[in-house]
Design an enzyme around this catalytic site. Sequence first.
Site, PDB file in Angstrom:
ATOM      1  N   LYS A   6      41.400  77.522  38.000  1.00 44.43           N
ATOM      2  CA  LYS A   6      42.909  77.348  37.860  1.00 44.43           C
ATOM      3  C   LYS A   6      43.447  78.292  38.764  1.00 44.43           C
ATOM      4  CE  LYS A   6      44.730  78.867  33.964  1.00 44.43           C
ATOM      5  NZ  LYS A   6      46.104  79.699  34.320  1.00 44.43           N
ATOM      6  N   ASN A   7      43.259  79.731  38.355  1.00 43.41           N
ATOM      7  CA  ASN A   7      44.088  80.816  39.309  1.00 43.41           C
ATOM      8  C   ASN A   7      44.018  80.809  40.759  1.00 43.41           C
ATOM      9  OD1 ASN A   7      44.689  81.527  36.349  1.00 43.41           O
ATOM     10  ND2 ASN A   7      43.306  83.320  36.328  1.00 43.41           N
ATOM     11  N   CYS A  54      51.313  81.991  28.594  1.00 45.00           N
ATOM     12  CA  CYS A  54      50.880  82.753  27.522  1.00 45.00           C
ATOM     13  C   CYS A  54      51.679  83.820  26.993  1.00 45.00           C
ATOM     14  CB  CYS A  54      49.424  83.139  27.828  1.00 45.00           C
ATOM     15  SG  CYS A  54      48.227  81.778  28.157  1.00 45.00           S
ATOM     16  N   ARG A 108      54.550  91.287  31.110  1.00 41.35           N
ATOM     17  CA  ARG A 108      54.116  90.932  32.400  1.00 41.35           C
ATOM     18  C   ARG A 108      55.083  90.764  33.425  1.00 41.35           C
ATOM     19  NH1 ARG A 108      49.750  86.119  32.075  1.00 41.35           N
ATOM     20  NH2 ARG A 108      51.303  85.219  31.225  1.00 41.35           N
ATOM     21  N   ASP A 160      40.881  88.235  30.317  1.00 42.02           N
ATOM     22  CA  ASP A 160      40.802  86.841  29.809  1.00 42.02           C
ATOM     23  C   ASP A 160      39.589  86.219  28.764  1.00 42.02           C
ATOM     24  OD1 ASP A 160      43.115  85.409  31.342  1.00 42.02           O
ATOM     25  OD2 ASP A 160      42.340  86.678  32.703  1.00 42.02           O
ATOM     26  N   ARG A 197      45.645  73.912  28.676  1.00 47.87           N
ATOM     27  CA  ARG A 197      46.375  74.347  29.931  1.00 47.87           C
ATOM     28  C   ARG A 197      45.347  74.828  30.941  1.00 47.87           C
ATOM     29  NH1 ARG A 197      49.638  79.030  28.380  1.00 47.87           N
ATOM     30  NH2 ARG A 197      49.482  79.079  30.877  1.00 47.87           N
TER      31      ARG A 197
END
Length: 441
Positions: free
Chosen positions: A29-30, A126, A131, A319, A412
């Site tokens: 995903k990232n 999230c 951040r 994570d 997600r």
Amino acid sequence: MSFPTVNETAIRVQGGRALYGEIEVQRAKNAILAMLAASIVVEEGETVLHDVPDIQDVERALELLRAVGASVYHDKLTKTVRIDAADVNSGVLPEEIAGRFRGSVLFLAPLQIRLGYVELPGSGGCDIGARKIDFHHRGFARLGADVQYFDDGRTVIELEGGRFRGAMLYLDLPSHTGTENLMLAAALADGETILENASVEPEVVDFGNFLNKMGADIRGLGTSTVFIRGMRKLRAVDYTPMPDRLVAGTMMIACAIAGGDVSLRNIDPSHLRIVSAKLEQMGADISADADSIRVRRNRHRRLNPINIQTHPYPGFPTDLQPCMAALSTLADGTSYIRERIFDNRYDYVEALLQMGADILISQSDVCIIKGVERIRPARVSADNIRSGATVLLAALAADGVSVIDNVYQIDRGYEAIDELLSALGADVTRIETQLAPQPVW
């Protein structure tokens, strides 16, 4: 005034079953979110990404692409996404989409490159603490953009002259989104850019390889200093992103908490060395070859306690810290977890306490977990992607039926995780559940 009930999908878990089998994890995903956003800079042809997982953050990114004028085709059967960005015509990211996931910040650089401006109302995702993305903005300013903040929360960034200018850049933190944003901006800048304290995460390297295939000139990927020579344009390409090491790590921990024997195919074990080492310390049997990892654990033997401190790659990934906390609840002794990246990453603690865990957050912000012999089933909610995976993994080890609400958060980042676990023998199903009645005036 009436009070209709609201139906929502939940995940039901009958715990106590060990996991056995062989699976292949989804693509990262990232890396994919950055690639989808970067497709905006291509003025001719189609950018094609293969093996794209059907997850909610990808859906939000595709919605943003359509909102700014791109033509998007997503074949969920073949997992192929095609983007034609020739008609991109809006630099305004709609709040109703951008506010739902953090990856919206990745649209800042490509929209400046294409249109000369971008307006960002805010970013969601999230809720794991502060951040700030001001270092993105400072980087854009050093590359020649004008950044303006408004009282209503909007940020507007304008790029006069149509091109960034190469510069010396430094990231206060080795953020993967910050590195990706500035790397793309520099790839189409006038001149050369040096990016110091860049993220060395595998997903950033994969994104850099994607840009190089498009015609960028980026050197030093995988190191903290990246050198970028700006090009006039980038071309459309076909690309298959790397496997998702965070999903792979989650499934490794799932086997460790439930017990069993699970093999993960088509992954890079080097991306998970520290996770493998910590699981071995706790008593799991880990073996790996060139492109797979096997995890075995006798569920009738107590786990060893562990000490973990999160750190940017190649340190222990933030994570996966919550999932390791769930595993530590069953250790024979006291584990200590120190979160050093996000200041609200312990948001899973309340749910684990409901399941019978013994957890204390110290004044120095250390998560102290005293292992118990067993945890109990409960009805809990997924607050974000990783805490959702955490309570799901805990439910696998509980004796009885657990129900996890707010499954959207898990979806997600994880593609059909219920089906993935079921394929390994877990009793995990989606159900329709009713939330508390909501007032309608």
